[in-house]
Design a protein around this motif. Structure first.
Motif, mmCIF file in Angstrom:
data_model
loop_
_atom_site.group_PDB
_atom_site.id
_atom_site.type_symbol
_atom_site.label_atom_id
_atom_site.label_comp_id
_atom_site.label_asym_id
_atom_site.label_seq_id
_atom_site.Cartn_x
_atom_site.Cartn_y
_atom_site.Cartn_z
ATOM 1 N N TYR A 292 0.896 -1.107 0.000
ATOM 2 C CA TYR A 292 0.041 0.031 0.144
ATOM 3 C C TYR A 292 0.884 1.177 -0.060
ATOM 4 O O TYR A 292 0.858 2.124 -0.790
ATOM 5 C CB TYR A 292 -0.776 -0.078 1.164
ATOM 6 C CG TYR A 292 -1.713 1.240 1.390
ATOM 7 C CD1 TYR A 292 -2.888 1.461 0.696
ATOM 8 C CD2 TYR A 292 -1.151 2.437 2.278
ATOM 9 C CE1 TYR A 292 -3.436 2.562 0.677
ATOM 10 C CE2 TYR A 292 -1.946 3.464 2.222
ATOM 11 C CZ TYR A 292 -3.151 3.689 1.774
ATOM 12 O OH TYR A 292 -3.892 4.772 1.701
ATOM 13 N N ALA A 293 2.094 1.238 0.785
ATOM 14 C CA ALA A 293 2.846 2.460 0.872
ATOM 15 C C ALA A 293 3.797 2.912 -0.407
ATOM 16 O O ALA A 293 3.683 3.849 -0.809
ATOM 17 C CB ALA A 293 3.809 2.351 2.098
ATOM 18 N N LEU A 294 3.992 1.658 -1.197
ATOM 19 C CA LEU A 294 4.651 1.710 -2.398
ATOM 20 C C LEU A 294 3.806 2.162 -3.386
ATOM 21 O O LEU A 294 4.177 3.151 -4.410
ATOM 22 C CB LEU A 294 5.194 0.316 -2.603
ATOM 23 C CG LEU A 294 6.560 0.027 -1.748
ATOM 24 C CD1 LEU A 294 7.051 -1.588 -2.226
ATOM 25 C CD2 LEU A 294 7.716 0.866 -2.145
ATOM 26 N N ASN A 295 2.581 1.795 -3.451
ATOM 27 C CA ASN A 295 1.498 2.253 -4.464
ATOM 28 C C ASN A 295 1.249 3.823 -4.095
ATOM 29 O O ASN A 295 1.139 4.442 -5.174
ATOM 30 C CB ASN A 295 0.330 1.360 -4.304
ATOM 31 C CG ASN A 295 0.648 0.187 -5.079
ATOM 32 O OD1 ASN A 295 1.458 -0.063 -5.619
ATOM 33 N ND2 ASN A 295 -0.214 -0.943 -4.208
ATOM 34 N N GLY B 161 4.343 3.311 -7.077
ATOM 35 C CA GLY B 161 4.700 1.903 -7.285
ATOM 36 C C GLY B 161 6.103 1.669 -7.129
ATOM 37 O O GLY B 161 6.849 2.390 -6.597
ATOM 38 N N TYR B 162 6.484 0.302 -7.186
ATOM 39 C CA TYR B 162 7.966 0.010 -7.018
ATOM 40 C C TYR B 162 8.966 0.608 -7.478
ATOM 41 O O TYR B 162 9.973 1.464 -6.917
ATOM 42 C CB TYR B 162 8.172 -1.411 -7.349
ATOM 43 C CG TYR B 162 7.249 -2.515 -6.572
ATOM 44 C CD1 TYR B 162 7.820 -3.015 -5.210
ATOM 45 C CD2 TYR B 162 5.837 -2.773 -7.073
ATOM 46 C CE1 TYR B 162 6.963 -3.911 -4.715
ATOM 47 C CE2 TYR B 162 5.181 -3.776 -6.056
ATOM 48 C CZ TYR B 162 5.793 -4.314 -5.017
ATOM 49 O OH TYR B 162 4.944 -5.220 -4.343
ATOM 50 N N THR B 163 8.782 0.890 -8.883
ATOM 51 C CA THR B 163 10.035 1.587 -9.608
ATOM 52 C C THR B 163 9.975 3.051 -9.448
ATOM 53 O O THR B 163 11.277 3.671 -9.175
ATOM 54 C CB THR B 163 9.905 1.352 -11.314
ATOM 55 O OG1 THR B 163 8.652 1.978 -11.594
ATOM 56 C CG2 THR B 163 10.012 0.243 -11.574
ATOM 57 N N THR C 231 17.257 0.742 -14.384
ATOM 58 C CA THR C 231 16.682 -0.394 -13.678
ATOM 59 C C THR C 231 15.515 -0.946 -14.183
ATOM 60 O O THR C 231 15.100 -2.195 -13.796
ATOM 61 C CB THR C 231 16.510 0.013 -12.062
ATOM 62 O OG1 THR C 231 15.898 0.937 -12.083
ATOM 63 C CG2 THR C 231 18.056 0.193 -11.636
ATOM 64 N N LEU C 232 14.821 -0.248 -15.097
ATOM 65 C CA LEU C 232 13.627 -0.894 -15.769
ATOM 66 C C LEU C 232 14.023 -1.567 -16.972
ATOM 67 O O LEU C 232 13.022 -2.207 -17.206
ATOM 68 C CB LEU C 232 12.796 0.414 -15.952
ATOM 69 C CG LEU C 232 12.172 1.475 -15.092
ATOM 70 C CD1 LEU C 232 11.366 2.403 -15.665
ATOM 71 C CD2 LEU C 232 11.489 0.467 -14.227
ATOM 72 N N GLU C 233 15.028 -1.712 -17.345
ATOM 73 C CA GLU C 233 15.418 -2.502 -18.534
ATOM 74 C C GLU C 233 16.050 -3.806 -18.100
ATOM 75 O O GLU C 233 17.132 -3.651 -17.273
ATOM 76 C CB GLU C 233 16.327 -1.651 -19.452
ATOM 77 C CG GLU C 233 15.722 -0.300 -20.215
ATOM 78 C CD GLU C 233 14.699 -0.783 -21.156
ATOM 79 O OE1 GLU C 233 14.918 -1.781 -21.717
ATOM 80 O OE2 GLU C 233 13.610 -0.376 -21.374
ATOM 81 N N PRO C 234 15.610 -4.786 -18.623
ATOM 82 C CA PRO C 234 16.146 -6.092 -18.396
ATOM 83 C C PRO C 234 17.776 -6.237 -18.878
ATOM 84 O O PRO C 234 18.202 -5.617 -19.772
ATOM 85 C CB PRO C 234 15.287 -7.240 -19.286
ATOM 86 C CG PRO C 234 14.099 -6.460 -19.358
ATOM 87 C CD PRO C 234 14.521 -5.145 -19.479
ATOM 88 N N SER D 86 5.214 -8.850 -12.044
ATOM 89 C CA SER D 86 5.851 -9.746 -13.433
ATOM 90 C C SER D 86 6.630 -8.926 -14.332
ATOM 91 O O SER D 86 7.230 -9.569 -15.075
ATOM 92 C CB SER D 86 4.870 -10.486 -13.865
ATOM 93 O OG SER D 86 3.800 -9.802 -14.576
ATOM 94 N N THR D 87 6.291 -7.666 -14.293
ATOM 95 C CA THR D 87 6.884 -6.610 -15.347
ATOM 96 C C THR D 87 8.416 -6.325 -14.576
ATOM 97 O O THR D 87 9.000 -5.695 -15.578
ATOM 98 C CB THR D 87 6.167 -5.682 -15.641
ATOM 99 O OG1 THR D 87 5.874 -4.782 -14.457
ATOM 100 C CG2 THR D 87 4.786 -6.064 -16.034
ATOM 101 N N LEU D 88 8.781 -6.553 -13.523
ATOM 102 C CA LEU D 88 10.029 -6.031 -12.994
ATOM 103 C C LEU D 88 11.188 -7.024 -13.534
ATOM 104 O O LEU D 88 10.933 -8.122 -13.301
ATOM 105 C CB LEU D 88 10.070 -5.875 -11.407
ATOM 106 C CG LEU D 88 9.096 -5.221 -10.901
ATOM 107 C CD1 LEU D 88 9.212 -4.944 -9.233
ATOM 108 C CD2 LEU D 88 9.238 -3.637 -11.295
#
Length: 214
Positions: A4-7, A11-13, A71-74, A208-210
């Motif tokens: 909840y706090a991250l949202n 969001g995470y990123t 950090t968003l790119e694999p 799953s997208t991270l």
């Protein structure tokens, strides 16, 4: 609560991006610290990490370089990234306390000796796995210090002229000793429970997208 706090922070990123307080703090921390003959790490040091590199400075540099990139790119798997971010890397490994199926087994005395020799250290201090009191493991060559669970003793690990000492702190940390839960059956016919299910699915899609493990 954490989700909840991250949202609420986007969001995470976004919560851990370079332009946030959390992100800047995280990027300023070492992934391994050696003071005297004591190594401080998140949850432990695997044989794979010890065999890859025996310089804390270089491992910290690898972590720093990762944070400076996108950090968003694999990322393509490399030995360096595996050492800090892989399934048995410095940010993931906790084999001194437990085995994780499909990742690594429980460490033994030979593993600890190998790591200490490679890094020229006498002991390793770890967190990441809760304990009820500061524990000296592997003949006091590993100290587990994560005493932040309800019911854990109020202790800290201190060093005097390089020698470890466990100190009792006579101050309550106000941790709730009994966690109270209320259980009920899941009912998909109610709007509330359907929304809970939808929220869980949305969170799973976000995770799953991270990039994993990087």
């Amino acid at each position: 609560e954490t989700i909840y706090a991250l949202n609420q922070l986007g969001g995470y990123t976004k919560a851990f991006a370079n332009d946030t307080v959390l992100g800047r703090w995280l990027r300023a921390q070492p992934v391994m610290l050696k003071l005297g003959t004591t190594l401080f790490v998140h949850g432990g040091i695997s044989r794979e990490v010890a065999d890859f590199e025996n310089s804390p400075a270089q491992l910290n540099q690898l972590m720093h370089e990762y944070w400076q990139g996108d950090t968003l790119e694999p990322r393509a798997a490399t030995a360096g990234l595996d050492a800090v971010l892989g399934l048995s890397g410095l940010t993931q490994y906790r084999g001194y306390m437990m085995a994780v199926e499909g990742r690594y087994g429980l460490a033994d005395d030979a593993d600890v000796s190998h790591v200490l020799e490679r890094f020229g250290a006498d002991r390793i201090v770890i967190a990441h796995t809760p304990v009820l009191q500061v524990e000296a493991l592997f003949d006091a060559r590993v100290y587990a210090i994560d005493v932040n669970e309800p019911g854990a003793r109020s202790q800290v690990l201190t060093f005097n002229h390089g020698q470890p000492r466990v100190v009792e702190i006579p101050i309550s940390r106000n941790l709730e000793k009994t966690v109270r839960y209320t259980y009920r059956d899941f009912d998909p016919t109610t709007a509330r429970d359907r929304e809970i299910l939808s929220s869980m699915i949305r969170q799973a899609r976000v995770l799953s997208t991270l990039p994993h493990p990087y």
